[in-house]
Motif scaffolding. Structure first.
Motif, PDB file in Angstrom:
ATOM      1  N   ARG A  32       0.832  -1.209   0.000  1.00 43.86           N
ATOM      2  CA  ARG A  32       0.000   0.000   0.000  1.00 43.86           C
ATOM      3  C   ARG A  32       0.861   1.251   0.000  1.00 43.86           C
ATOM      4  O   ARG A  32       0.609   2.205  -0.741  1.00 43.86           O
ATOM      5  N   ARG A  33       1.864   1.284   0.852  1.00 45.02           N
ATOM      6  CA  ARG A  33       2.770   2.448   0.898  1.00 45.02           C
ATOM      7  C   ARG A  33       3.472   2.630  -0.445  1.00 45.02           C
ATOM      8  O   ARG A  33       3.618   3.752  -0.947  1.00 45.02           O
ATOM      9  N   TYR A  34       3.920   1.522  -1.006  1.00 46.40           N
ATOM     10  CA  TYR A  34       4.627   1.577  -2.284  1.00 46.40           C
ATOM     11  C   TYR A  34       3.700   2.077  -3.390  1.00 46.40           C
ATOM     12  O   TYR A  34       4.078   2.914  -4.218  1.00 46.40           O
ATOM     13  N   GLY A  35       2.465   1.570  -3.407  1.00 48.96           N
ATOM     14  CA  GLY A  35       1.500   2.008  -4.415  1.00 48.96           C
ATOM     15  C   GLY A  35       1.162   3.475  -4.288  1.00 48.96           C
ATOM     16  O   GLY A  35       0.853   4.148  -5.289  1.00 48.96           O
ATOM     17  N   ALA A  36       1.225   4.006  -3.053  1.00 47.78           N
ATOM     18  CA  ALA A  36       0.955   5.433  -2.840  1.00 47.78           C
ATOM     19  C   ALA A  36       2.143   6.306  -3.224  1.00 47.78           C
ATOM     20  O   ALA A  36       2.090   7.529  -3.079  1.00 47.78           O
ATOM     21  N   LEU A  47      10.016  -6.848   0.679  1.00 50.95           N
ATOM     22  CA  LEU A  47      10.530  -6.821  -0.694  1.00 50.95           C
ATOM     23  C   LEU A  47       9.440  -7.192  -1.704  1.00 50.95           C
ATOM     24  O   LEU A  47       9.375  -6.626  -2.790  1.00 50.95           O
ATOM     25  N   ARG A  48       8.565  -8.122  -1.343  1.00 59.87           N
ATOM     26  CA  ARG A  48       7.420  -8.389  -2.214  1.00 59.87           C
ATOM     27  C   ARG A  48       6.524  -7.159  -2.301  1.00 59.87           C
ATOM     28  O   ARG A  48       5.961  -6.866  -3.355  1.00 59.87           O
ATOM     29  N   GLY A  49       6.391  -6.454  -1.169  1.00 64.29           N
ATOM     30  CA  GLY A  49       5.553  -5.260  -1.153  1.00 64.29           C
ATOM     31  C   GLY A  49       6.036  -4.192  -2.114  1.00 64.29           C
ATOM     32  O   GLY A  49       5.223  -3.492  -2.733  1.00 64.29           O
ATOM     33  N   VAL A  50       7.366  -4.046  -2.255  1.00 65.04           N
ATOM     34  CA  VAL A  50       7.905  -3.060  -3.199  1.00 65.04           C
ATOM     35  C   VAL A  50       8.172  -3.704  -4.559  1.00 65.04           C
ATOM     36  O   VAL A  50       8.832  -3.134  -5.421  1.00 65.04           O
ATOM     37  N   LEU A  72      -4.412  -0.479  -4.471  1.00 66.34           N
ATOM     38  CA  LEU A  72      -5.248   0.240  -3.506  1.00 66.34           C
ATOM     39  C   LEU A  72      -4.481   1.392  -2.873  1.00 66.34           C
ATOM     40  O   LEU A  72      -5.046   2.458  -2.613  1.00 66.34           O
ATOM     41  N   GLY A  73      -3.192   1.193  -2.638  1.00 70.59           N
ATOM     42  CA  GLY A  73      -2.374   2.283  -2.109  1.00 70.59           C
ATOM     43  C   GLY A  73      -2.296   3.458  -3.062  1.00 70.59           C
ATOM     44  O   GLY A  73      -2.229   4.613  -2.642  1.00 70.59           O
ATOM     45  N   ALA A  74      -2.335   3.161  -4.359  1.00 64.87           N
ATOM     46  CA  ALA A  74      -2.313   4.213  -5.379  1.00 64.87           C
ATOM     47  C   ALA A  74      -3.689   4.825  -5.609  1.00 64.87           C
ATOM     48  O   ALA A  74      -3.837   5.724  -6.446  1.00 64.87           O
ATOM     49  N   GLY A  75      -4.691   4.326  -4.900  1.00 62.84           N
ATOM     50  CA  GLY A  75      -6.048   4.848  -5.068  1.00 62.84           C
ATOM     51  C   GLY A  75      -6.760   4.313  -6.288  1.00 62.84           C
ATOM     52  O   GLY A  75      -7.801   4.852  -6.692  1.00 62.84           O
ATOM     53  N   ASP A  76      -6.233   3.242  -6.899  1.00 59.84           N
ATOM     54  CA  ASP A  76      -6.804   2.703  -8.138  1.00 59.84           C
ATOM     55  C   ASP A  76      -7.679   1.491  -7.807  1.00 59.84           C
ATOM     56  O   ASP A  76      -7.257   0.334  -7.951  1.00 59.84           O
ATOM     57  N   GLU A  77      -8.910   1.766  -7.402  1.00 59.22           N
ATOM     58  CA  GLU A  77      -9.826   0.685  -7.039  1.00 59.22           C
ATOM     59  C   GLU A  77     -10.168  -0.179  -8.246  1.00 59.22           C
ATOM     60  O   GLU A  77     -10.313  -1.404  -8.134  1.00 59.22           O
ATOM     61  N   ALA A  78     -10.289   0.444  -9.427  1.00 61.96           N
ATOM     62  CA  ALA A  78     -10.629  -0.313 -10.635  1.00 61.96           C
ATOM     63  C   ALA A  78      -9.550  -1.350 -10.946  1.00 61.96           C
ATOM     64  O   ALA A  78      -9.852  -2.488 -11.313  1.00 61.96           O
ATOM     65  N   ALA A  79      -8.275  -0.959 -10.788  1.00 61.56           N
ATOM     66  CA  ALA A  79      -7.184  -1.900 -11.047  1.00 61.56           C
ATOM     67  C   ALA A  79      -7.209  -3.039 -10.038  1.00 61.56           C
ATOM     68  O   ALA A  79      -6.972  -4.201 -10.387  1.00 61.56           O
ATOM     69  N   ALA A  80      -7.497  -2.723  -8.774  1.00 60.38           N
ATOM     70  CA  ALA A  80      -7.567  -3.762  -7.744  1.00 60.38           C
ATOM     71  C   ALA A  80      -8.668  -4.766  -8.062  1.00 60.38           C
ATOM     72  O   ALA A  80      -8.490  -5.987  -7.920  1.00 60.38           O
ATOM     73  N   ARG A  81      -9.815  -4.264  -8.514  1.00 58.18           N
ATOM     74  CA  ARG A  81     -10.919  -5.163  -8.850  1.00 58.18           C
ATOM     75  C   ARG A  81     -10.574  -6.008 -10.081  1.00 58.18           C
ATOM     76  O   ARG A  81     -10.909  -7.189 -10.143  1.00 58.18           O
ATOM     77  N   ALA A  82      -9.917  -5.388 -11.058  1.00 57.87           N
ATOM     78  CA  ALA A  82      -9.505  -6.142 -12.252  1.00 57.87           C
ATOM     79  C   ALA A  82      -8.502  -7.228 -11.878  1.00 57.87           C
ATOM     80  O   ALA A  82      -8.560  -8.358 -12.386  1.00 57.87           O
ATOM     81  N   LEU A  83      -7.594  -6.899 -10.969  1.00 58.29           N
ATOM     82  CA  LEU A  83      -6.632  -7.893 -10.487  1.00 58.29           C
ATOM     83  C   LEU A  83      -7.342  -9.051  -9.800  1.00 58.29           C
ATOM     84  O   LEU A  83      -7.006 -10.223 -10.014  1.00 58.29           O
ATOM     85  N   ALA A  84      -8.318  -8.724  -8.960  1.00 59.34           N
ATOM     86  CA  ALA A  84      -9.056  -9.772  -8.246  1.00 59.34           C
ATOM     87  C   ALA A  84      -9.726 -10.730  -9.231  1.00 59.34           C
ATOM     88  O   ALA A  84      -9.672 -11.959  -9.061  1.00 59.34           O
ATOM     89  N   ARG A  85     -10.351 -10.164 -10.268  1.00 58.99           N
ATOM     90  CA  ARG A  85     -11.015 -11.023 -11.252  1.00 58.99           C
ATOM     91  C   ARG A  85     -10.015 -11.894 -11.991  1.00 58.99           C
ATOM     92  O   ARG A  85     -10.227 -13.104 -12.163  1.00 58.99           O
ATOM     93  N   ARG A  86      -8.920 -11.275 -12.434  1.00 63.80           N
ATOM     94  CA  ARG A  86      -7.944 -12.041 -13.229  1.00 63.80           C
ATOM     95  C   ARG A  86      -7.240 -13.090 -12.376  1.00 63.80           C
ATOM     96  O   ARG A  86      -7.035 -14.226 -12.821  1.00 63.80           O
ATOM     97  N   ILE A  87      -6.879 -12.738 -11.159  1.00 60.57           N
ATOM     98  CA  ILE A  87      -6.190 -13.691 -10.296  1.00 60.57           C
ATOM     99  C   ILE A  87      -7.126 -14.829  -9.903  1.00 60.57           C
ATOM    100  O   ILE A  87      -6.703 -15.989  -9.813  1.00 60.57           O
ATOM    101  N   GLY A  88      -8.405 -14.524  -9.691  1.00 64.11           N
ATOM    102  CA  GLY A  88      -9.378 -15.584  -9.419  1.00 64.11           C
ATOM    103  C   GLY A  88      -9.476 -16.565 -10.580  1.00 64.11           C
ATOM    104  O   GLY A  88      -9.526 -17.787 -10.374  1.00 64.11           O
ATOM    105  N   ARG A  89      -9.493 -16.027 -11.818  1.00 65.17           N
ATOM    106  CA  ARG A  89      -9.554 -16.914 -12.994  1.00 65.17           C
ATOM    107  C   ARG A  89      -8.288 -17.757 -13.107  1.00 65.17           C
ATOM    108  O   ARG A  89      -8.355 -18.953 -13.416  1.00 65.17           O
ATOM    109  N   LEU A  90      -7.128 -17.128 -12.882  1.00 60.97           N
ATOM    110  CA  LEU A  90      -5.872 -17.878 -12.946  1.00 60.97           C
ATOM    111  C   LEU A  90      -5.833 -18.972 -11.878  1.00 60.97           C
ATOM    112  O   LEU A  90      -5.333 -20.071 -12.121  1.00 60.97           O
TER     113      LEU A  90
END
Length: 450
Positions: free
Chosen positions: A80-84, A157-160, A296-314
């Motif tokens: 989150r800090r890194y994304g911000a 390190l994964r966080g960054v 989410l740290g970057a304030g990009d909720e749409a990207a977070a939701r897209a990630l959730a969908r894609r990672i769920g499919r994977l």
């Protein structure tokens, strides 16, 4: 396609997910592979040393589990800090989690110096094995600070989104230890203790490398009790969640033992394969933690939701692939672990449930990573406890009461997986998990209970 959609697709691209998941997979596999080498080396010393490593290793596995808790709690906060856009704050999370890891590691060392012998003896039922396991454990305990420091280091390190250094810092020391172990055990003549010393060297070296990486970041290294306290809250929730898992699987083994030696042997084979599949699928969950936290740290909720969908499919794709392999190996794989025909017959009872569960588990593990990355730990804790108490535990004890055998036990595990799947899908649909900002704060309207 507008610019924001293009940016969102880039964040959630399979290539970016793979860039985090594949190195994480290697790191996750390094320790179990070393344990196999260690077991093979010690096994040639005789039955007692091998049993001693099995007993002592069980205790040290609990320390490794604490490390996983620290790593998972750190990844989401650092991401989150890194994304911000505040890398220094993300690394600072790593500093505080490293102090926490070091403190817990030192407590483990002290505790096992005084109580390790008694604990090993209790687990082994006394005798030669208990005495040997106690000696091994008291030496191996000195690796705990390094083991936990490495876990905290993996987390930040994964966080960054740095996947290169964790790979080197974990694989390198484990390779060194794999070489040292047979040398110390045989030519040097240290025997069983040589195995413990090799462990300590690898874990300490790994911890030092991760600590040195913090120093090179040029951030303040002093402990901050307030931040450590916040991390303890996350760790507490992850620990409670883990205890629910441990209690469930221990109960399942206890019930399987009541159906006879062949049943518990077959159950052990299926459970270990289940854990192996979970280990592989965790690599995808780790990628989810880092990427969702950063979005989410970057304030990009749409990207977070897209990630959730894609990672769920994977997750579903990977789980289905494992299920196909499991189904194809139903008649062969159990023979790798036992030559007992009765064990093979019992394994075939559990196998359809095991294979059917894998596609569902692939989605659950992947979406667990999404919610951990979002910092929605309390919800996951409550969901896991509710699934264990309301589904898995009643089901397996009913299997015992009505003599349903391994089929009943594994039907209970399937029920547990389904309950968790429904819970995470509902949470993703409601949107209460997608809280933006460098630090997660629970919105008043979003319930966190199941």
């Amino acid at each position: 396609m507008n610019r924001s959609t293009v940016a969102t697709d880039r964040v959630a691209s399979p290539r970016r997910i793979a860039a985090l998941a594949l190195p994480a997979l290697v790191v996750l596999a390094a320790e179990p592979l070393y344990v196999l080498v260690d077991t093979a080396v010690v096994g040639h010393l005789g039955r007692v040393p091998l049993a001693a490593v099995a007993v002592g290793g069980t205790v040290m596995t609990l320390t490794a589990w604490l490390g996983t808790v620290v790593a998972y709690g750190t990844t989401g906060r650092a991401a989150r800090r890194y994304g911000a856009g505040d890398r220094a704050a993300a690394v600072a999370e790593g500093v505080q989690s490293s102090w926490l890891a070091l403190g817990v590691g030192l407590l483990v060392v002290v505790g096992l110096q005084f109580g390790g012998g008694a604990l090993a003896s209790a687990l082994a039922g006394g005798g030669e094995v208990g005495a040997a396991a106690g000696q091994w454990l008291r030496v191996a305990a000195f690796g705990a600070p390094g083991l936990l420091l490495a876990a905290a280091g993996n987390g930040w390190l994964r966080g960054v989104q740095d996947t290169r250094r964790p790979l080197a810092f974990v694989v390198g020391p484990n390779l060194l230890s794999a070489v040292l172990c047979p040398v110390l055990v045989y030519p040097v003549g240290m025997g069983l203790i040589g195995s413990a010393v090799a462990n300590v060297i690898a874990q300490t070296l790994s911890g030092v490398l991760f600590a040195a990486a913090l120093v090179t970041e040029r951030v303040a290294l002093r402990p901050r009790p307030r931040v450590i306290g916040q991390q303890l809250v996350l760790s507490r929730d992850l620990l409670i969640r883990g205890v629910a898992f441990q209690a469930s699987f221990l109960s399942a083994t206890a019930v399987a033992a009541r159906f006879g030696a062949a049943a518990v042997g077959a159950h052990q084979i299926a459970v270990q394969l289940w854990f192996f599949a979970a280990l592989l699928l965790d690599a995808l969950a780790i990628a989810a933690q880092a990427l969702v936290g950063a979005a989410l740290g970057a304030g990009d909720e749409a990207a977070a939701r897209a990630l959730a969908r894609r990672i769920g499919r994977l997750g579903a794709i990977c789980g289905t692939a494992f299920a196909v392999l499991a189904a194809a190996g139903a008649g062969t794989v159990p023979t790798w672990f036992s030559s007992d025909v009765a064990v093979h017959e019992q394994a075939l009872v559990a196998w359809p449930w095991f294979a059917a569960m894998l596609p569902l588990a692939g989605v659950v593990f992947a979406l667990d990573g999404v919610l951990i990355g979002a910092g929605d730990i309390r919800y996951l804790r409550n969901l896991t406890v509710a699934g264990a108490l309301g589904g898995f535990l009643p089901a397996i004890w009913l299997a015992h009461a009505f003599d349903l055998g391994l089929g009943g036990i594994w039907a209970g595990l399937l029920l547990f997986t389904v309950l968790r799947l429904v819970g995470v899908l509902l949470r993703l649909r409601t949107g209460g998990w997608a809280v933006t900002g460098a630090v997660r704060s629970e919105p008043r309207s979003a319930g966190a209970r199941v």
